[in-house]
Design a protein around this motif. Sequence first.
Motif, short mmCIF file in Angstrom:
data_model
loop_
_atom_site.label_atom_id
_atom_site.label_comp_id
_atom_site.label_asym_id
_atom_site.label_seq_id
_atom_site.Cartn_x
_atom_site.Cartn_y
_atom_site.Cartn_z
N ASN A 149 26.14 43.98 38.81
CA ASN A 149 27.33 44.80 39.07
C ASN A 149 28.55 43.89 39.13
OD1 ASN A 149 25.38 46.61 39.47
ND2 ASN A 149 25.77 46.96 41.62
N SER A 150 29.71 44.47 38.97
CA SER A 150 30.90 43.63 39.04
C SER A 150 32.02 44.32 39.81
CB SER A 150 31.40 43.28 37.64
OG SER A 150 32.02 44.41 37.08
N TYR A 151 32.77 43.55 40.51
CA TYR A 151 33.99 44.04 41.14
C TYR A 151 35.14 43.89 40.17
CZ TYR A 151 31.86 44.22 45.78
OH TYR A 151 31.09 44.52 46.86
N ASP A 152 36.29 44.45 40.55
CA ASP A 152 37.41 44.42 39.61
C ASP A 152 37.97 43.04 39.39
OD1 ASP A 152 38.67 47.56 40.83
OD2 ASP A 152 37.46 47.07 39.06
N ASP A 153 37.81 42.16 40.39
CA ASP A 153 38.43 40.85 40.21
C ASP A 153 37.51 39.88 39.52
OD1 ASP A 153 37.95 39.78 43.68
OD2 ASP A 153 36.62 40.63 42.17
N GLY A 154 36.46 40.36 38.89
CA GLY A 154 35.63 39.49 38.07
C GLY A 154 34.44 38.89 38.78
N THR A 155 34.23 39.18 40.06
CA THR A 155 33.05 38.64 40.72
C THR A 155 31.86 39.53 40.42
OG1 THR A 155 33.52 39.89 42.71
CG2 THR A 155 34.41 37.69 42.61
N LEU A 156 30.69 38.91 40.32
CA LEU A 156 29.48 39.62 39.95
C LEU A 156 28.47 39.53 41.07
CD1 LEU A 156 29.18 38.14 36.37
CD2 LEU A 156 30.10 40.35 36.98
N TYR A 157 27.71 40.60 41.25
CA TYR A 157 26.73 40.57 42.34
C TYR A 157 25.59 41.49 41.99
CZ TYR A 157 28.81 45.05 43.64
OH TYR A 157 29.26 46.34 43.62
N PHE A 158 24.49 41.30 42.71
CA PHE A 158 23.33 42.17 42.55
C PHE A 158 23.25 43.10 43.74
CE2 PHE A 158 21.24 40.52 38.91
CZ PHE A 158 21.58 39.19 38.85
#
Lengths: 693, 125
Positions: free
Chosen positions: A224-233
């Motif tokens: 998944n990703s947030y709007d500021d480009g960080t990615l997470y599970f």
Amino acid sequence: MVPNHGSIGLRALICALLSICAAASIRPISDAHRSAALDLFVPSGGLFQSLEETYEALRTFQILGVGNFSDIGPATCPVIIDNLTSPASSPKDLFDAIRVNSILECQIGSQTFKDVAEKFQDLIKSTDKLMNFYYSILGLLHVKAQGVSVVLPDAEGVFYSIKALSQNDGRWQYDSNNAESSTCAAGIALEALAGVVSLADIELVQSKIGTIKHDIVKLFDSINSYDDGTLYFEEKHIDGSEYKGPLATTASVVRGASAFAAIVSEKLNIPGDKLVGIAKFLLSVGVPSSTKDLFNQIDSLSHIENNRISIPLILSLPSTVLSLTSKDQLEVEVTTVFGSAAPPLTVNLVRASSSDVKNNPILENQELQFDTEKNVHYLDILPLKIDIGKYTLEFEISLHDPENLNTYATGGHAHSLIFLTGLVKVDKSQIGIYDTDSESSASMLKLDFFKDDKISLVANHLQKLHLSFQLFTPLGNTIKPHQAFLKLRHESKVEHIFALESSSRQYKIILDFLALVEKFYYLSGRYDIELAVGDAAMENSFLHVLGYIDLDLPEPPERASRPPSLSVDPYARFGPKQEISHIFRAPETRPPKELSLAFLAFTLVPLGGFVIGLLTLGVNLKSFPSSSVHALFSLLFHAGIAAILLLYVLFWLKLDLFTTLKVLGLIGVFLIFVGHRTLSCLASTSAGKVKTN
Amino acid sequence: MLTFRELEFKMAKSSTSDAQALFRSLRSAYAATPTNLKIIDLYVVYAITTAVIQVVYMGIVGSFPFNSFLAGVLSCVGTAVLAVCLRIQVNKENKEFKDLPPERAFADFVLCNLVLHLVVINFLG
């Protein structure tokens, strides 16, 4: 070469979309994390709450390079030995104990390790749950690291059993009964599979490893990703009892993927940008406030730092507020997640655009210079003639050595938000009173906001107040500040606030007292004048008392609204409140007690009269049956009736209907029986008498 | 020939003496009723008197716990009614109830009274 308008427009659009959400300010792991680790992980008497927390604490200290183990070791080692030797320890306890031991290195005999290894091997043979596989396999790895030789029975079988729990989307199940797949379980399974491969030490068929690599790629596709480009599970199915947030889930996947990447010969096919996104997510947590979050963050970042796929490079700004007055430079740091130095590279400011005016970039393609002493990339912004305000910057990292692209990941363009502040000059400020019809011939007083002299004005309700001034930035442009308010405060503390209007060149306000008479509640007298001008980019925002004005307003008519009463001390709301007087229904008037008792006695009088009448009539009790059986039944009949009447009295006094009915049923049955006997023998005797008569 | 005044006097005297004669005949006829019927009549009078006393009390103090007043009056009037029914059934001169044994009637009386008083006590509150 002039870029065509199409590509400029597209880039501007992308930049606009990306700059809608401000980039979180990300900083690499620093001393703040180290001191947080020492504050959060506090042992009491050398012992932590559980072996799991002990492992988390020790591992965090080990990675950050803080804390001393000298007091933890002696207190915890007995607990570890106890756990390892006790027959009632669960697999989790054994696993926790043995991995804490690999950090603390207590004095434990090899026989204990052999027994533990045997327990793990037995568990592997008998179980089909993922967590049991995980504990046993990683436990065996730790035992092997102690120098004891361990053998993994049927490594291929174990590999297949773990692989059998995998799902199509790259996730894993915890066991074959539980149908929901979990991302956390995927990370755990990958660690376990990596453990199997390194324990078995045989060349597993490439196809098997290939399927796992395929699973990892699919798992990373579901990121998944947030709007500021960080990615997470994150978990798709949320189990209410055991919810693990994005941080714990991401940490689990990172551990699993890096463990697996370490044992396969060629690199996993995960794009470096994804690792940079994950690293940014882990850093954007900041300094966590719980032990588990801190451990997950630090542990997964250390796996990322040392992984074989690619090492992310983080671009961060030490300070996001730059002042033109103190001639600050734009400074940018490029480091790994733990703040270690990056390989030689150049940072390029691709675009700087103002947050207000999105389409026209202020700067383009400025290369930053590198300061080897401070290890930062810097840009002198003063010669660039940028005005004060809020800007979005877009950076690009280019590595000097193309070989390094295999090892490091730069992660595309990085965005940052900065504020440029400076001193705002106020010019041509003037204030004056004039009559309605003679606007041009007003006598205006010049104001200087930064001197201390106060002006005093006199006006009546037929006149107008005029105030105007101009604001200039250090570069000479006009600025529209966030706040420009004029406040008039009466002696009785009644306040009125007006916003200033801005025209193209100046700020001004004209107060027409004729229209404002009613708003001022017809209060005449002295009003203090205050002016407030402020902006985020303005270093000298001010709130000045300009002076006072004596206003002469007409008398209020009868129906005028009163000025609002002064607000009381706001803390008074915490004091005792006004007492509430409840209105109850007036109780019914009851007669005096004596009267009621008199009438009670009066009611019993007819009963007396009845008894006397009976005696007068000469009622006889002779018909009472003489033979004992009949007499007994008659007695019981009267007793039954008396019992029922007593029950009624009790019912009135305290019983409820259900109990009464129950008891009544019992006595009633008895009474019916007895009464029937009595009356039938009475009937037989009277019939006999009639017959004899 | 009697004067109007003498006629009046005679008529008044005869009306009062008629009333007295009526009363005396009623009394003598009543004395002939069997004792058990007299007991029942006395019981009815007792019950009604009690009801009247309760109504007078309510008239004095007002009807605040109205349910209690109703329960009391219902108890008295109900038991009086049941006693009247018993009298009808027990009376030997009543051809309708010739075959009904008086003990059975009495048992009905007792049972109905018990049920009536259960309701009354429940309503008394």
